[in-house]
Design a protein around this motif. Structure first.
Motif, PDB file in Angstrom:
ATOM      1  N   LYS A  30      -5.906   3.857   2.737  1.00  0.00           N
ATOM      2  CA  LYS A  30      -6.366   2.807   1.833  1.00  0.00           C
ATOM      3  C   LYS A  30      -5.549   2.803   0.558  1.00  0.00           C
ATOM      4  O   LYS A  30      -5.223   1.766   0.008  1.00  0.00           O
ATOM      5  CB  LYS A  30      -7.845   3.021   1.503  1.00  0.00           C
ATOM      6  CG  LYS A  30      -8.462   1.833   0.803  1.00  0.00           C
ATOM      7  CD  LYS A  30      -9.906   2.078   0.455  1.00  0.00           C
ATOM      8  CE  LYS A  30     -10.462   0.865  -0.303  1.00  0.00           C
ATOM      9  NZ  LYS A  30     -11.637   1.234  -1.074  1.00  0.00           N
ATOM     10  N   GLU A  31      -5.219   4.001   0.114  1.00  0.00           N
ATOM     11  CA  GLU A  31      -4.550   4.076  -1.178  1.00  0.00           C
ATOM     12  C   GLU A  31      -3.729   5.351  -1.286  1.00  0.00           C
ATOM     13  O   GLU A  31      -4.131   6.404  -0.796  1.00  0.00           O
ATOM     14  CB  GLU A  31      -5.617   4.063  -2.284  1.00  0.00           C
ATOM     15  CG  GLU A  31      -5.048   3.750  -3.639  1.00  0.00           C
ATOM     16  CD  GLU A  31      -6.129   3.751  -4.718  1.00  0.00           C
ATOM     17  OE1 GLU A  31      -7.325   3.826  -4.376  1.00  0.00           O
ATOM     18  OE2 GLU A  31      -5.744   3.716  -5.886  1.00  0.00           O
ATOM     19  N   GLU A  42       0.054   2.063   2.452  1.00  0.00           N
ATOM     20  CA  GLU A  42      -1.309   1.560   2.311  1.00  0.00           C
ATOM     21  C   GLU A  42      -1.546   0.485   3.362  1.00  0.00           C
ATOM     22  O   GLU A  42      -0.713  -0.399   3.555  1.00  0.00           O
ATOM     23  CB  GLU A  42      -1.531   1.028   0.887  1.00  0.00           C
ATOM     24  CG  GLU A  42      -1.576   2.183  -0.115  1.00  0.00           C
ATOM     25  CD  GLU A  42      -1.598   1.751  -1.573  1.00  0.00           C
ATOM     26  OE1 GLU A  42      -1.605   0.534  -1.829  1.00  0.00           O
ATOM     27  OE2 GLU A  42      -1.604   2.641  -2.439  1.00  0.00           O
TER      28      GLU A  42
END
Lengths: 445, 312
Positions: A31-32, A388
């Motif tokens: 996600k990050e 990401e």
């Protein structure tokens, strides 16, 4: 489900990014990626420390990566998983478990199974089995010719549709130059490379080790280096003729490296791989008739090791693959002449690669590229990235962990390694892929 | 000293000059025994010798059997016909079975190099290499050295030519190691297809031309040419081999006065050696056979007999 990998040294060879940071994984997607500090001009510096963890309310799974390296899951474009047909040597399940333990999250399996993976039915079987039982992602490589017999082309298109990522008769060369020409031409339709097991088997004759002083001293029949070199040169010429995509498997000789370097300079569409044993040990390992050091192509000499290292360093050799070739103990515990060829390589490849970093042959990012991004790019897999939004396939490595190679502790069924008893440094502590966390920290105090 | 200080005789490689001389001197004593009316000594009474032959052999097996019997051992002959088509039990299972009989010596011949070493690792018995693949045939080299010593009396500077298929000859390899260790000047005489890789590092001179290679030598060792070598592309024909490398009287005349001719047998008369030479006074071929028994007695006698008999 949320996983936080906190405070690790992140290595992202695709974006040439490396630095201390955290990775957030949600529903098995990255996600990050937050860099706490990074090299000038790269990444977005953050230094919020523990407060980063606190912003996730629903108690995520936290992996403390302090002092550890976080990198994309390794990609091995050359393994033998032995299933179907040789389950006593290895299975898709045991082979992929060995892979994740070695830091690999994607492996490409050669077609020399029983039956040979020369049609879409076998390809589908492998993929179904890998989906259900595989610890990591499996990408099959289809045969170039039916039955790997070197006579008629296999159904490359259908296998490609079923999921094959490349074609090879690995284990055997495509002896007939015309068939090899056709394979390089025809495979262009599907954009998948033809992987050459470069060996002139007439020159190999009954050879079982590198030909030279040592083979004479041991009374073992020799395989001249020319058996490899001649075929590499032939296939390069055919790649030039056809414009096909050629990849040379397991390069073991200085002259082979030189031929590939020249071809690349001439703009020929060729890539190449070598294996850890070809840059780590020489034919000396065969002394005392050690069948664990019997491998094809055979272990060579110091000058070949030097040339292969140079080839890795200047990117003549794009990829480090294992040629993971597990065998049953009975197939090694016998006469040298009759012993099976091959090394169980998945569980020692990364630390053997890291020796190159220690020696200054490659920097860490360069090594990881050759073990993840480059094979992925050659085969068009979209692996070897930390991005990401991409699938969470990564490995966390403890670079300082030193260990003795104890084959009996391998999870691969193949305990055949010439590195037995050797002390190596650096091993995966956590591998994440295929919606699972494989945590090896508990078993390695 | 009455022991070689080693459990197994796997090859000549690694033996010292002192060890080789110990075998030769001990063999001389046994040769005297063989000239007696009663040719048996009780030296190894109660010991068991297991002749394990995976390749057809009459001479070597018989020679070992006789040597073992002359030392009062019990001898068992076990021949396993090996063919790539017939796959019997594994080598390891065979060894374990023999090990369970509690034998003291295993005399092994096998077509695969390194098998004696493999057996030595997996057995308590003393292993004697009776020929492994294209690696070594140590007792042949020792009996050849014994014969040369009898005929010539010295090794240092003696000119010896080994003629034939060096590449596939375990006899040649063991002789090279042995005679080099003893200080002889060695020549290899063979067509290039029969010269092994890296031979330069073995301290021998290589001659492709037999007439040049045999000039002034004191000892000529001929090797058997196997007919199947033509199929491997090593030779066009045995006729051609015979013309260029066969030992004729004319070629023998190029050697030094009193040169001796040796052959490990069996000979191909008319191919590598002409009958006129084989049956001449220069030939010591039959004496080699006699000496083989004495030398093998010495080897069996001199190996460490440290095996502890298992109590059943």
């Amino acid at each position: 489900m949320i996983i936080l990998i906190v405070n690790g040294h992140i290595i992202d060879p695709r974006n040439e990014m490396y630095g201390l940071g955290d990775i957030v994984i949600e529903n098995w997607k990255i996600k990050e990626i937050r860099y706490r500090e990074s090299k000038p001009g790269q990444g977005n510096p953050e230094s919020e420390g523990d407060s980063f963890v606190q912003q996730f309310p629903e108690s995520p799974e936290i992996i403390d990566a302090s002092g550890l390296y976080v990198m994309p899951g390794l990609v091995d474009m050359h393994v033998h998983l032995r299933e179907p047909g040789y389950e006593y040597k290895e299975t898709i399940k045991s082979g992929t478990m060995a892979a994740v333990r070695g830091g690999f999250t994607s492996v490409c399996c050669m077609p020399d199974t029983k039956p040979v993976n020369d049609n879409e039915t076998v390809t589908e079987f492998i993929l179904r089995k890998a989906y259900a039982e595989g610890a990591c992602y499996v990408y099959p490589i289809g045969a170039v010719t039916k039955g790997q017999e070197g006579r008629e082309l296999a159904e490359m298109g259908m296998m490609r549709e079923a999921g094959c990522v490349a074609f090879s008769d690995d284990g055997m060369p495509v002896k007939n130059s015309l068939i090899m020409r056709r394979a390089l031409e025809y495979s262009r339709t599907f954009g998948a490379p033809v992987i050459s097991h470069a060996e002139d088997i007439d020159l190999t004759a009954c050879g079982v080790m590198n030909e030279g002083y040592l083979s004479t001293l041991l009374g073992l029949k020799g395989i001249p280096r020319e058996a490899e070199v001649i075929m590499i040169k032939r296939d390069i010429d055919l790649a030039l003729l056809t414009g096909g995509r050629l990849h040379i498997a397991h390069v073991s000789t200085e002259e082979g490296v030189n031929a590939i370097r020249e071809a690349k300079r001439a703009g020929i569409n060729v890539t190449a791989e070598t294996c850890p044993h070809y840059f780590t040990i020489t034919e000396d390992a065969v002394k005392d008739y050690n069948t664990d050091a019997k491998v094809n192509p055979p272990l060579r000499t110091e000058k070949d090791i030097a040339a292969i290292k140079e080839g890795l360093s200047d990117d003549t050799i794009d990829v480090i693959a294992t040629d993971h070739a597990p065998h049953h103990r009975d197939e090694k515990l016998c006469e040298f002449d009759s012993a099976a060829s091959g090394i169980s390589g998945l569980e020692t490849a990364l630390p053997l690669g890291l020796k190159l970093v220690e020696e200054g042959v490659l920097d860490l990012s360069h090594l990881i590229r050759k073990m993840s991004l480059n094979p992925s790019d050659i085969l068009g897999l979209d692996r070897g990235v930390l991005r990401e939004g991409s699938d969470a396939a990564l490995v966390i490595v403890d670079m300082d962990s030193e260990f003795e190679v104890e084959p009996e502790k391998f999870v691969s069924k193949g305990k055949n390694t010439p590195f037995k008893g050797m002390y190596l440094k650096g091993r995966p502590v956590v591998t994440i892929c295929k919606g699972r966390i494989y945590d090896f920290r508990a078993e390695r105090p | 000293m009455s022991s070689l200080g080693i459990k197994d005789l796997l090859g000549i490689k690694g033996l010292s000059r002192k060890q080789i001389y110990l075998v030769l001197d001990t063999a001389a004593g046994f040769k005297d025994v063989l000239k007696r009316d009663i040719k048996k000594v009780p030296a190894l009474r109660g010991k068991t010798v297991f002749n394990l032959f995976f390749e057809p052999s009459t001479r070597t097996r018989t020679s070992f059997e006789l040597a073992a019997k002359r030392l009062s051992t019990d001898v068992i002959n076990f021949s396993v016909p090996t063919s790539s088509f017939v796959k019997g039990e594994s080598l390891l299972d065979t060894i374990r079975t023999i090990e369970s009989y509690g034998v003291d010596y295993i005399v092994i011949r096998h077509s695969s190099s390194g098998v004696p070493h493999f057996i030595a690792r997996h057995s308590h018995a003393s292993v004697v290499n009776a020929g492994d693949g294209i690696n070594e045939h140590p007792t042949q080299a020792l009996l050849d050295a014994f014969t040369i010593k009898e005929k010539k009396g010295y090794f240092e500077g003696l000119k010896i030519a080994i003629v034939g298929d060096i590449l596939h000859s375990r006899v040649a390899k063991s002789n090279i190691y042995c005679l080099r260790e003893l200080g002889a000047e060695l020549r290899i005489v063979a067509p290039p297809t029969f010269v092994p890789h890296g031979i330069d590092s073995f301290g021998v001179e290589v001659y492709f031309d037999a007439d040049k290679g045999l000039k002034d030598v004191d000892v000529i060792m001929m090797l058997r040419i196997q007919n199947e070598r033509q199929e491997g592309g090593f030779l066009p024909s045995s006729d051609e081999y015979s013309r260029f490398w066969g030992l004729t009287e004319e070629r023998l005349a190029r050697a030094s006065q009193g040169a001796v001719v040796m052959h490990p047998g069996p000979m191909n008369r008319g191919v590598e050696i002409m009958s006129e030479v084989a049956d001449s006074t220069s030939s010591v071929i039959l004496e080699q056979v006699t000496n083989g028994v004495a030398v093998r007695m010495a080897v069996l006698y001199l190996l460490n007999r440290t095996r502890v008999t298992k109590h059943v």
